[in-house]
Motif scaffolding. Structure first.
Motif, PDB file in Angstrom:
ATOM      1  N   CYS A  94      40.066  40.690  27.770  1.00  0.00           N
ATOM      2  CA  CYS A  94      39.105  40.110  28.718  1.00  0.00           C
ATOM      3  C   CYS A  94      37.931  41.080  28.822  1.00  0.00           C
ATOM      4  N   THR A  95      36.789  40.684  28.266  1.00  0.00           N
ATOM      5  CA  THR A  95      35.718  41.634  27.999  1.00  0.00           C
ATOM      6  C   THR A  95      34.923  42.051  29.236  1.00  0.00           C
ATOM      7  N   ASN A  96      35.104  41.353  30.360  1.00  0.00           N
ATOM      8  CA  ASN A  96      34.430  41.743  31.608  1.00  0.00           C
ATOM      9  C   ASN A  96      35.423  42.248  32.650  1.00  0.00           C
ATOM     10  N   TYR A 120      38.825  39.432  40.414  1.00  0.00           N
ATOM     11  CA  TYR A 120      38.216  38.106  40.512  1.00  0.00           C
ATOM     12  C   TYR A 120      36.693  38.143  40.424  1.00  0.00           C
ATOM     13  N   GLY A 121      36.171  38.972  39.526  1.00  0.00           N
ATOM     14  CA  GLY A 121      34.730  39.192  39.467  1.00  0.00           C
ATOM     15  C   GLY A 121      33.917  37.966  39.119  1.00  0.00           C
ATOM     16  N   ASP A 122      34.504  37.004  38.393  1.00  0.00           N
ATOM     17  CA  ASP A 122      33.729  35.816  38.034  1.00  0.00           C
ATOM     18  C   ASP A 122      34.196  34.560  38.759  1.00  0.00           C
ATOM     19  N   LEU A 123      34.842  34.741  39.905  1.00  0.00           N
ATOM     20  CA  LEU A 123      35.177  33.613  40.775  1.00  0.00           C
ATOM     21  C   LEU A 123      34.104  33.454  41.846  1.00  0.00           C
ATOM     22  N   SER A 124      33.991  32.254  42.386  1.00  0.00           N
ATOM     23  CA  SER A 124      33.124  32.065  43.550  1.00  0.00           C
ATOM     24  C   SER A 124      33.703  32.843  44.723  1.00  0.00           C
ATOM     25  N   LEU A 154      42.210  31.634  36.558  1.00  0.00           N
ATOM     26  CA  LEU A 154      41.540  31.098  37.743  1.00  0.00           C
ATOM     27  C   LEU A 154      40.084  30.751  37.460  1.00  0.00           C
ATOM     28  N   SER A 155      39.391  31.625  36.728  1.00  0.00           N
ATOM     29  CA  SER A 155      37.947  31.439  36.547  1.00  0.00           C
ATOM     30  C   SER A 155      37.594  30.574  35.346  1.00  0.00           C
ATOM     31  N   SER A 174      35.507  37.149  30.146  1.00  0.00           N
ATOM     32  CA  SER A 174      35.960  36.833  31.504  1.00  0.00           C
ATOM     33  C   SER A 174      36.361  38.113  32.216  1.00  0.00           C
ATOM     34  N   SER A 175      36.583  37.983  33.506  1.00  0.00           N
ATOM     35  CA  SER A 175      37.143  39.074  34.294  1.00  0.00           C
ATOM     36  C   SER A 175      38.658  39.096  34.086  1.00  0.00           C
TER      37      SER A 175
END
Length: 227
Positions: free
Chosen positions: A177-179, A135-139, A209-210, A203-204
């Motif tokens: 997903c490149t991240n 979940y690296g790009d979630l709040s 989700l993100s 995205s992660s």
């Protein structure tokens, strides 16, 4: 292009549950798609069985739809999907979303070069930091919620091997997903070489989700362009 709009069957990954798709399903609903989400038995509060049990659950959902299907698999979910969809004429396309697109005789462990454990009828813990991996790009708040919903996972699902993968007979698209910090991009690219086509999303590991709006639009493009 096929004229009948298919139902999208969504298959979650290890440690996850069908509700992880809810944000994406809402966006796909806006675009006019019918969706279903599989409940894989190897992941959950009463986790049981192995990859073949997950494949049986996928086949059951495909049969229940009773019409054209595009299957979208995330992460581990790609393994039972490859096993389940072989020979099913109603499955028109497979989408591997940062997923394991394995070949004959491969398991998740063998793909990573990990030897099979002696004991497989156990639960496997999440290693490392799920916040970073999944979940690296979630709040922070959304990531905390997602982590709180992670479930037990059966180890046997990770060592069971694919027999005849469906992507050898059904067209497929791999979404890199490149991240992603869970499945390294070079490994995703290796599996993407097996797909009919490849798309990339910045995205992660969990874009449903993100980035649900962007992912829904990408899936719509894939469905519209399918042969």
């Amino acid at each position: 292009m096929t004229s009948t709009r298919p139902t999208l069957l969504l298959v979650h990954g290890a440690w996850h549950r069908p509700a992880v798709w809810d944000r994406l399903r809402a966006e796909l609903d806006v675009l006019g798609y019918q969706t279903r989400a599989v409940d894989l038995p190897t992941s959950g509060p009463d986790a049981r069985g192995g990859m073949q049990d997950d494949a049986a659950a996928v086949r059951k959902e495909i049969a229940a739809i009773g019409g054209p299907v595009v299957v979208v698999a995330h992460s581990y979910g790609g393994i039972p999907v490859s096993e389940a969809a072989t020979g099913l004429s109603e499955v028109e396309h497979l989408v591997y979303l940062a997923a394991y697109q394995l070949d004959r005789g491969e398991s998740m462990f063998s793909f990573h070069g990990v030897p099979d454990p002696v004991e497989t009828d156990v639960l496997v813990p999440i290693t490392g930091d799920p916040r970073t991996a999944f979940y690296g790009d979630l709040s922070d708040a959304d990531a905390d919620t997602a982590i709180s919903q992670l479930a037990d996972q059966r180890l046997r699902a990770c060592v069971d091997r694919v027999n005849e993968p469906a992507w050898r007979s059904i067209p497929s698209t791999y979404i890199v997903c490149t991240n992603d910090q869970a499945i390294p991009v070079p490994l995703q690219e290796k599996m993407a070489d097996r797909a009919t086509s490849v798309r990339r999303l910045e995205s992660s590991h969990s874009p449903f989700l993100s980035r649900p709006v962007e992912l829904a639009a990408l899936l719509d493009e894939i469905v519209t362009a399918r042969g």
